[in-house]
Design a protein around this motif. Structure first.
Motif, PDB file in Angstrom:
ATOM      1  N   GLN A   1       0.894   3.239  20.300  1.00 17.07           N
ATOM      2  CA  GLN A   1       0.321   3.067  18.972  1.00 17.07           C
ATOM      3  C   GLN A   1      -0.577   4.240  18.628  1.00 17.07           C
ATOM      4  O   GLN A   1      -1.336   4.706  19.452  1.00 17.07           O
ATOM      5  CB  GLN A   1      -0.486   1.775  18.911  1.00 17.07           C
ATOM      6  CG  GLN A   1       0.331   0.502  19.129  1.00 17.07           C
ATOM      7  CD  GLN A   1       1.326   0.269  18.018  1.00 17.07           C
ATOM      8  OE1 GLN A   1       1.106   0.699  16.897  1.00 17.07           O
ATOM      9  NE2 GLN A   1       2.440  -0.368  18.346  1.00 17.07           N
ATOM     10  N   ALA A   2      -0.464   4.696  17.396  1.00 18.40           N
ATOM     11  CA  ALA A   2      -1.246   5.844  16.981  1.00 18.40           C
ATOM     12  C   ALA A   2      -2.569   5.445  16.350  1.00 18.40           C
ATOM     13  O   ALA A   2      -3.476   6.237  16.303  1.00 18.40           O
ATOM     14  CB  ALA A   2      -0.444   6.686  16.001  1.00 18.40           C
ATOM     15  N   ASN A   3      -2.686   4.228  15.836  1.00 22.15           N
ATOM     16  CA  ASN A   3      -3.932   3.720  15.247  1.00 22.15           C
ATOM     17  C   ASN A   3      -4.486   4.632  14.170  1.00 22.15           C
ATOM     18  O   ASN A   3      -5.614   5.125  14.268  1.00 22.15           O
ATOM     19  CB  ASN A   3      -4.976   3.492  16.336  1.00 22.15           C
ATOM     20  CG  ASN A   3      -4.542   2.416  17.317  1.00 22.15           C
ATOM     21  OD1 ASN A   3      -3.955   1.425  16.927  1.00 22.15           O
ATOM     22  ND2 ASN A   3      -4.810   2.645  18.585  1.00 22.15           N
ATOM     23  N   PHE A   4      -3.705   4.874  13.161  1.00 21.91           N
ATOM     24  CA  PHE A   4      -4.162   5.674  12.033  1.00 21.91           C
ATOM     25  C   PHE A   4      -5.182   4.898  11.207  1.00 21.91           C
ATOM     26  O   PHE A   4      -5.026   3.704  10.977  1.00 21.91           O
ATOM     27  CB  PHE A   4      -2.983   6.049  11.137  1.00 21.91           C
ATOM     28  CG  PHE A   4      -1.959   6.915  11.814  1.00 21.91           C
ATOM     29  CD1 PHE A   4      -0.733   6.394  12.198  1.00 21.91           C
ATOM     30  CD2 PHE A   4      -2.218   8.244  12.078  1.00 21.91           C
ATOM     31  CE1 PHE A   4       0.205   7.183  12.830  1.00 21.91           C
ATOM     32  CE2 PHE A   4      -1.283   9.054  12.707  1.00 21.91           C
ATOM     33  CZ  PHE A   4      -0.072   8.516  13.086  1.00 21.91           C
ATOM     34  N   VAL A   5      -6.223   5.603  10.757  1.00 24.56           N
ATOM     35  CA  VAL A   5      -7.262   5.012   9.910  1.00 24.56           C
ATOM     36  C   VAL A   5      -7.467   5.923   8.699  1.00 24.56           C
ATOM     37  O   VAL A   5      -7.947   7.050   8.836  1.00 24.56           O
ATOM     38  CB  VAL A   5      -8.588   4.831  10.660  1.00 24.56           C
ATOM     39  CG1 VAL A   5      -9.643   4.245   9.721  1.00 24.56           C
ATOM     40  CG2 VAL A   5      -8.398   3.936  11.887  1.00 24.56           C
ATOM     41  N   GLU A   6      -7.091   5.418   7.539  1.00 20.31           N
ATOM     42  CA  GLU A   6      -7.207   6.185   6.298  1.00 20.31           C
ATOM     43  C   GLU A   6      -8.502   5.820   5.561  1.00 20.31           C
ATOM     44  O   GLU A   6      -8.958   4.675   5.647  1.00 20.31           O
ATOM     45  CB  GLU A   6      -6.007   5.905   5.382  1.00 20.31           C
ATOM     46  CG  GLU A   6      -4.655   6.255   5.970  1.00 20.31           C
ATOM     47  CD  GLU A   6      -4.015   5.105   6.742  1.00 20.31           C
ATOM     48  OE1 GLU A   6      -4.717   4.089   6.981  1.00 20.31           O
ATOM     49  OE2 GLU A   6      -2.827   5.232   7.104  1.00 20.31           O
ATOM     50  N   SER A   7      -9.049   6.780   4.830  1.00 22.32           N
ATOM     51  CA  SER A   7     -10.270   6.522   4.071  1.00 22.32           C
ATOM     52  C   SER A   7     -10.405   7.520   2.924  1.00 22.32           C
ATOM     53  O   SER A   7      -9.665   8.506   2.863  1.00 22.32           O
ATOM     54  CB  SER A   7     -11.500   6.628   4.978  1.00 22.32           C
ATOM     55  OG  SER A   7     -11.631   7.944   5.498  1.00 22.32           O
ATOM     56  N   GLY A   8     -11.352   7.229   2.023  1.00 21.86           N
ATOM     57  CA  GLY A   8     -11.678   8.179   0.965  1.00 21.86           C
ATOM     58  C   GLY A   8     -11.082   7.891  -0.386  1.00 21.86           C
ATOM     59  O   GLY A   8     -11.319   8.626  -1.347  1.00 21.86           O
ATOM     60  N   GLY A   9     -10.305   6.825  -0.491  1.00 23.85           N
ATOM     61  CA  GLY A   9      -9.712   6.496  -1.783  1.00 23.85           C
ATOM     62  C   GLY A   9     -10.760   6.055  -2.790  1.00 23.85           C
ATOM     63  O   GLY A   9     -11.922   5.829  -2.456  1.00 23.85           O
ATOM     64  N   GLY A  10     -10.338   5.925  -4.039  1.00 26.96           N
ATOM     65  CA  GLY A  10     -11.244   5.497  -5.086  1.00 26.96           C
ATOM     66  C   GLY A  10     -10.582   5.534  -6.440  1.00 26.96           C
ATOM     67  O   GLY A  10      -9.360   5.679  -6.545  1.00 26.96           O
ATOM     68  N   VAL A  11     -11.413   5.407  -7.463  1.00 26.42           N
ATOM     69  CA  VAL A  11     -10.940   5.439  -8.845  1.00 26.42           C
ATOM     70  C   VAL A  11     -11.325   6.788  -9.447  1.00 26.42           C
ATOM     71  O   VAL A  11     -12.474   7.219  -9.344  1.00 26.42           O
ATOM     72  CB  VAL A  11     -11.552   4.301  -9.671  1.00 26.42           C
ATOM     73  CG1 VAL A  11     -11.049   4.366 -11.105  1.00 26.42           C
ATOM     74  CG2 VAL A  11     -11.231   2.948  -9.037  1.00 26.42           C
ATOM     75  N   VAL A  12     -10.377   7.436 -10.080  1.00 29.70           N
ATOM     76  CA  VAL A  12     -10.619   8.755 -10.669  1.00 29.70           C
ATOM     77  C   VAL A  12      -9.880   8.837 -11.997  1.00 29.70           C
ATOM     78  O   VAL A  12      -8.836   8.199 -12.181  1.00 29.70           O
ATOM     79  CB  VAL A  12     -10.175   9.870  -9.691  1.00 29.70           C
ATOM     80  CG1 VAL A  12      -8.695   9.782  -9.401  1.00 29.70           C
ATOM     81  CG2 VAL A  12     -10.572  11.233 -10.192  1.00 29.70           C
ATOM     82  N   GLN A  13     -10.418   9.601 -12.910  1.00 31.83           N
ATOM     83  CA  GLN A  13      -9.781   9.750 -14.218  1.00 31.83           C
ATOM     84  C   GLN A  13      -8.620  10.732 -14.134  1.00 31.83           C
ATOM     85  O   GLN A  13      -8.595  11.604 -13.257  1.00 31.83           O
ATOM     86  CB  GLN A  13     -10.796  10.261 -15.232  1.00 31.83           C
ATOM     87  CG  GLN A  13     -11.874   9.251 -15.581  1.00 31.83           C
ATOM     88  CD  GLN A  13     -12.771   9.742 -16.696  1.00 31.83           C
ATOM     89  OE1 GLN A  13     -12.838  10.926 -16.976  1.00 31.83           O
ATOM     90  NE2 GLN A  13     -13.469   8.814 -17.334  1.00 31.83           N
ATOM     91  N   PRO A  14      -7.655  10.594 -15.018  1.00 31.12           N
ATOM     92  CA  PRO A  14      -6.558  11.573 -15.058  1.00 31.12           C
ATOM     93  C   PRO A  14      -7.095  12.995 -15.188  1.00 31.12           C
ATOM     94  O   PRO A  14      -8.037  13.239 -15.947  1.00 31.12           O
ATOM     95  CB  PRO A  14      -5.768  11.159 -16.304  1.00 31.12           C
ATOM     96  CG  PRO A  14      -6.037   9.696 -16.443  1.00 31.12           C
ATOM     97  CD  PRO A  14      -7.464   9.515 -16.003  1.00 31.12           C
ATOM     98  N   GLY A  15      -6.519  13.895 -14.404  1.00 27.48           N
ATOM     99  CA  GLY A  15      -6.985  15.270 -14.367  1.00 27.48           C
ATOM    100  C   GLY A  15      -8.053  15.518 -13.325  1.00 27.48           C
ATOM    101  O   GLY A  15      -8.403  16.674 -13.055  1.00 27.48           O
ATOM    102  N   GLY A  16      -8.561  14.473 -12.727  1.00 29.77           N
ATOM    103  CA  GLY A  16      -9.603  14.593 -11.725  1.00 29.77           C
ATOM    104  C   GLY A  16      -9.066  14.923 -10.344  1.00 29.77           C
ATOM    105  O   GLY A  16      -7.863  15.119 -10.154  1.00 29.77           O
ATOM    106  N   SER A  17      -9.983  14.982  -9.385  1.00 29.84           N
ATOM    107  CA  SER A  17      -9.638  15.347  -8.012  1.00 29.84           C
ATOM    108  C   SER A  17     -10.190  14.331  -7.029  1.00 29.84           C
ATOM    109  O   SER A  17     -11.189  13.650  -7.309  1.00 29.84           O
ATOM    110  CB  SER A  17     -10.220  16.735  -7.674  1.00 29.84           C
ATOM    111  OG  SER A  17      -9.683  17.732  -8.502  1.00 29.84           O
TER     112      SER A  17
END
Length: 123
Positions: A1-17
């Protein structure tokens, strides 16, 4: 098992980063090509980008990501990144990382996935 942990998502306006991250074991980071996938509601999971494991860090992108997204990795801290610029509403979805079957492959190596991180592009 590699146990990947993703983070950092959120809500952003179109054209944003937004930059999202993924961590995994050192063995996984040093052994495999790594990549990002995403899945929007009601749609199949799709490949986004991948990066080779060595210092050359060759990359491969889906057409939808070319010119807007940048994949990178820091093997010293076992972290994979996806910097996303000029975001569009259609980029919304849950983003996952996984090892790849090769740099030019769009297929994940492991059958198990992390929890993913939600990216929502909305005005």
């Amino acid at each position: 098992q590699a146990n990947f942990v993703e983070s950092g998502g959120g809500v952003v306006q179109p054209g944003g980063s937004l930059t999202i991250s993924c961590t995994a074991s050192e063995q996984t980071f040093r052994q495999y090509v790594l990549g990002w996938f995403r899945q929007a509601p009601g749609k199949e999971q799709e490949f986004v980008a991948s990066i080779y494991w060595s210092t050359s860090s060759s990359t491969y992108y889906a057409d939808s990501a070319k010119g807007r997204f940048t994949i990178s990795r820091d093997n010293s801290v076992n972290t994979l990144y996806l910097q996303m610029n000029s975001l569009k509403v259609e980029d919304s979805g849950v983003y996952y990382c996984n090892a790849m079957r090769g740099l030019g492959s769009r297929d994940p190596f492991f059958s198990s996935w992390g929890q993913g991180t939600q990216v929502t592009v909305s005005s």
